[in-house]
Design a protein around this motif. Structure first.
Motif, PDB file in Angstrom:
ATOM      1  N   TYR A 155      -8.225  -1.949  -9.810  1.00 33.43           N
ATOM      2  CA  TYR A 155      -8.058  -0.663  -9.143  1.00 33.43           C
ATOM      3  C   TYR A 155      -6.644  -0.138  -9.377  1.00 33.43           C
ATOM      4  CZ  TYR A 155     -12.263  -2.147  -6.658  1.00 33.43           C
ATOM      5  OH  TYR A 155     -13.523  -2.577  -6.352  1.00 33.43           O
ATOM      6  N   ASN A 156      -6.516   1.174  -9.252  1.00 28.75           N
ATOM      7  CA  ASN A 156      -5.202   1.806  -9.284  1.00 28.75           C
ATOM      8  C   ASN A 156      -5.292   3.081  -8.467  1.00 28.75           C
ATOM      9  OD1 ASN A 156      -2.564   2.419  -9.843  1.00 28.75           O
ATOM     10  ND2 ASN A 156      -2.780   2.365 -12.067  1.00 28.75           N
ATOM     11  N   GLY A 157      -4.405   3.255  -7.506  1.00 31.88           N
ATOM     12  CA  GLY A 157      -4.499   4.404  -6.617  1.00 31.88           C
ATOM     13  C   GLY A 157      -5.796   4.354  -5.823  1.00 31.88           C
ATOM     14  N   THR A 158      -6.566   5.425  -5.877  1.00 35.72           N
ATOM     15  CA  THR A 158      -7.831   5.491  -5.142  1.00 35.72           C
ATOM     16  C   THR A 158      -9.043   5.355  -6.061  1.00 35.72           C
ATOM     17  OG1 THR A 158      -7.815   7.919  -5.341  1.00 35.72           O
ATOM     18  CG2 THR A 158      -6.830   6.964  -3.350  1.00 35.72           C
TER      19      THR A 158
ATOM     20  N   GLU B  82     -15.909  -5.217  13.142  1.00 36.11           N
ATOM     21  CA  GLU B  82     -14.457  -5.060  13.110  1.00 36.11           C
ATOM     22  C   GLU B  82     -14.041  -4.082  12.018  1.00 36.11           C
ATOM     23  OE1 GLU B  82     -12.010  -8.569  12.980  1.00 36.11           O
ATOM     24  OE2 GLU B  82     -13.680  -9.833  13.596  1.00 36.11           O
ATOM     25  N   TYR B  83     -12.867  -3.522  12.219  1.00 35.64           N
ATOM     26  CA  TYR B  83     -12.143  -2.854  11.145  1.00 35.64           C
ATOM     27  C   TYR B  83     -10.900  -3.680  10.879  1.00 35.64           C
ATOM     28  CZ  TYR B  83      -9.030   0.258   8.657  1.00 35.64           C
ATOM     29  OH  TYR B  83      -8.166   0.776   7.734  1.00 35.64           O
ATOM     30  N   ASN B  84     -10.699  -4.074   9.629  1.00 29.98           N
ATOM     31  CA  ASN B  84      -9.541  -4.873   9.236  1.00 29.98           C
ATOM     32  C   ASN B  84      -8.774  -4.127   8.156  1.00 29.98           C
ATOM     33  OD1 ASN B  84     -12.076  -7.255   9.193  1.00 29.98           O
ATOM     34  ND2 ASN B  84     -10.573  -7.205  10.837  1.00 29.98           N
ATOM     35  N   GLY B  85      -7.554  -3.742   8.464  1.00 30.32           N
ATOM     36  CA  GLY B  85      -6.767  -2.977   7.505  1.00 30.32           C
ATOM     37  C   GLY B  85      -5.376  -3.547   7.340  1.00 30.32           C
ATOM     38  N   LYS B  86      -4.714  -3.162   6.243  1.00 28.05           N
ATOM     39  CA  LYS B  86      -3.315  -3.554   6.056  1.00 28.05           C
ATOM     40  C   LYS B  86      -2.634  -2.610   5.079  1.00 28.05           C
ATOM     41  CE  LYS B  86      -3.982  -7.016   2.355  1.00 28.05           C
ATOM     42  NZ  LYS B  86      -3.720  -8.413   1.964  1.00 28.05           N
ATOM     43  N   TYR B  87      -1.314  -2.543   5.241  1.00 25.37           N
ATOM     44  CA  TYR B  87      -0.459  -1.787   4.322  1.00 25.37           C
ATOM     45  C   TYR B  87       0.621  -2.729   3.825  1.00 25.37           C
ATOM     46  CZ  TYR B  87       3.466   0.997   2.736  1.00 25.37           C
ATOM     47  OH  TYR B  87       4.507   1.478   1.983  1.00 25.37           O
ATOM     48  N   ASN B  88       0.830  -2.748   2.519  1.00 22.13           N
ATOM     49  CA  ASN B  88       1.829  -3.616   1.918  1.00 22.13           C
ATOM     50  C   ASN B  88       2.723  -2.798   0.995  1.00 22.13           C
ATOM     51  OD1 ASN B  88       1.805  -6.979   1.574  1.00 22.13           O
ATOM     52  ND2 ASN B  88       3.030  -5.860   0.096  1.00 22.13           N
ATOM     53  N   THR B  89       4.034  -2.920   1.179  1.00 26.14           N
ATOM     54  CA  THR B  89       4.946  -2.193   0.305  1.00 26.14           C
ATOM     55  C   THR B  89       4.806  -2.694  -1.128  1.00 26.14           C
ATOM     56  OG1 THR B  89       6.734  -3.742   0.822  1.00 26.14           O
ATOM     57  CG2 THR B  89       6.589  -1.736   2.152  1.00 26.14           C
ATOM     58  N   LYS B  90       5.281  -1.905  -2.070  1.00 27.13           N
ATOM     59  CA  LYS B  90       5.105  -2.223  -3.491  1.00 27.13           C
ATOM     60  C   LYS B  90       5.815  -3.520  -3.851  1.00 27.13           C
ATOM     61  CE  LYS B  90       5.131  -0.069  -8.050  1.00 27.13           C
ATOM     62  NZ  LYS B  90       5.446   1.159  -8.819  1.00 27.13           N
ATOM     63  N   THR B  91       5.173  -4.310  -4.689  1.00 27.80           N
ATOM     64  CA  THR B  91       5.729  -5.601  -5.082  1.00 27.80           C
ATOM     65  C   THR B  91       6.566  -5.469  -6.354  1.00 27.80           C
ATOM     66  OG1 THR B  91       3.766  -6.154  -6.375  1.00 27.80           O
ATOM     67  CG2 THR B  91       3.773  -6.807  -4.072  1.00 27.80           C
TER      68      THR B  91
ATOM     69  N   PHE C 289      -0.951  -8.119  -3.642  1.00 26.43           N
ATOM     70  CA  PHE C 289      -1.462  -6.842  -3.144  1.00 26.43           C
ATOM     71  C   PHE C 289      -0.321  -5.908  -2.759  1.00 26.43           C
ATOM     72  CE2 PHE C 289      -2.541  -4.131   0.432  1.00 26.43           C
ATOM     73  CZ  PHE C 289      -3.591  -3.406  -0.107  1.00 26.43           C
ATOM     74  N   SER C 290      -0.482  -4.625  -3.097  1.00 20.55           N
ATOM     75  CA  SER C 290       0.446  -3.592  -2.624  1.00 20.55           C
ATOM     76  C   SER C 290      -0.324  -2.284  -2.476  1.00 20.55           C
ATOM     77  CB  SER C 290       1.615  -3.414  -3.584  1.00 20.55           C
ATOM     78  OG  SER C 290       1.178  -3.037  -4.867  1.00 20.55           O
TER      79      SER C 290
ATOM     80  N   ASN D  26      -6.019   2.508  -1.333  1.00 23.57           N
ATOM     81  CA  ASN D  26      -5.071   3.335  -2.078  1.00 23.57           C
ATOM     82  C   ASN D  26      -3.961   2.398  -2.539  1.00 23.57           C
ATOM     83  OD1 ASN D  26      -3.457   5.255  -3.230  1.00 23.57           O
ATOM     84  ND2 ASN D  26      -3.253   6.526  -1.402  1.00 23.57           N
ATOM     85  N   LEU D  27      -4.034   1.949  -3.777  1.00 24.77           N
ATOM     86  CA  LEU D  27      -3.173   0.877  -4.266  1.00 24.77           C
ATOM     87  C   LEU D  27      -1.967   1.428  -5.015  1.00 24.77           C
ATOM     88  CD1 LEU D  27      -5.884  -1.683  -5.421  1.00 24.77           C
ATOM     89  CD2 LEU D  27      -4.983  -1.194  -3.139  1.00 24.77           C
ATOM     90  N   SER D  28      -0.867   0.703  -4.910  1.00 25.84           N
ATOM     91  CA  SER D  28       0.394   1.180  -5.472  1.00 25.84           C
ATOM     92  C   SER D  28       0.495   1.010  -6.975  1.00 25.84           C
ATOM     93  CB  SER D  28       1.560   0.433  -4.801  1.00 25.84           C
ATOM     94  OG  SER D  28       1.564   0.652  -3.412  1.00 25.84           O
TER      95      SER D  28
END
Length: 314
Positions: free
Chosen positions: A52-55, A232-241, A260-261, A294-296
């Motif tokens: 994946y890349n972006g959306t 459940e809803y399980n979400g996360k945000y990770n800054t760019k690696t 993951f970022s 939405n991946l960095s």
């Protein structure tokens, strides 16, 4: 009359029902009773063969096919009525194949991961406020190995360790802060919210795994005295690696193994079974389905996760 009897039986079963926290909810705000010990084993199965890349889902140019089984042994102990401590010991098994240009690559790494120690404190107790709010903090220790090699390496990666995202550990400490909220509704339903922030300094080889904010919202309901259903809803945000100097330049240019970022969210329906009518022993199964992302940067991501949990209260 028959309908009335059935209603009374169902009502009686719900009165004696026990509601277990969601399988990924980390217990929301709940803590262990003073002097009580709980053991939990959770296994997460992941398969990554999509990129994946972006959306957008994009071409899997390296034909990456990766699977992971992550088994977590958790021990939680009630130090006081408002404080508990947890130790989480992971064991990882990671297998992957990919094609880097004309070269085939294979990874087969397994072993002890990085151990996490957490403490949680109740700020607003359920009995007084009708809901519970807790805060916590913890540390991830670099106990996992970082020197596993390729099972099959391309010529330009001979005698090079596999990328850090496929290692058992990161080679660096991480620092965690959490907040949880829980509410019991009519004794047979519960709502749990949990969020955790993880600060990650540069790890081994100056690899930047990025800081992370995770958030989980779960609804579970006792259907009978033995069975809970939940979602459940399980979400996360990770800054760019930043891969740092983890691998040689040629390998970096074509590497599909990235931490993951970006942002991702999963929906997880689940079922919990209590064979002895009480949560002393409970078994849970959940399947997480990719809901949004939405991946960095160009990276792999699993479309589904299968989660199995067994818990025992001593």
């Amino acid at each position: 009359m028959k309908k009335i009897i059935l209603i009374l039986i169902a009502t009686s079963m719900l009165i004696h029902a026990q509601v277990i926290p969601g399988i990924n909810s980390k217990g929301g705000a709940m803590t262990m009773p003073e002097g009580k010990l709980k053991m939990q084993i959770k296994n997460i199965y992941i398969k990554r063969n999509s990129m994946y890349n972006g959306t957008k889902e994009v071409t899997n140019a390296q034909n990456l096919d990766a699977t992971a089984n992550i088994t977590l042994l958790g021990l939680a102990y009630g130090v006081s009525k408002d404080l508990d401590i947890k130790v989480i010991v992971p064991y990882k098994d990671i297998q992957a194949t990919a094609k880097l240009g004309p070269n085939d690559v294979a990874i087969d790494n397994s072993g002890l991961g990085d151990i996490v120690v957490m403490a949680r404190y109740v700020v607003l107790p359920m009995k007084e406020y009708g809901f519970q709010l807790s805060i916590g903090a913890g540390i991830k220790f670099p106990t996992g190995s970082t020197d596993d090699g390729f099972k099959k390496a391309p010529p330009f990666a001979l005698n090079v360790n596999t990328p850090l995202p496929t290692q058992m550990g990161t080679g660096g400490y991480e620092y965690k802060a959490e907040l949880g909220i829980s509410k019991i509704i009519d004794k047979d339903m519960r709502v749990d919210f949990h969020t955790m922030y993880t600060y990650r300094p540069l790890a081994q080889n100056d690899y930047d795994f990025g800081n992370e904010l995770s958030y989980d919202l779960s609804f579970t309901k006792a259907i009978t005295k033995n069975v809970n259903l939940g979602i459940e809803y399980n979400g996360k945000y990770n800054t760019k690696t930043d891969i740092g100097n983890d691998t040689n330049p040629m390998l970096q240019a074509v590497l599909p193994f990235k931490a993951f970022s970006g942002t991702v969210g999963y929906i997880t329906p689940e079922i919990e079974f209590m064979p002895f009518d009480k949560p002393k022993l409970h078994l849970g199964l959940g399947v997480s389905f990719l809901a949004h992302y939405n991946l960095s940067q160009y990276q792999p991501l699993e479309k589904q996760r299968i989660v199995f949990r067994i818990g025992y209260l001593f």
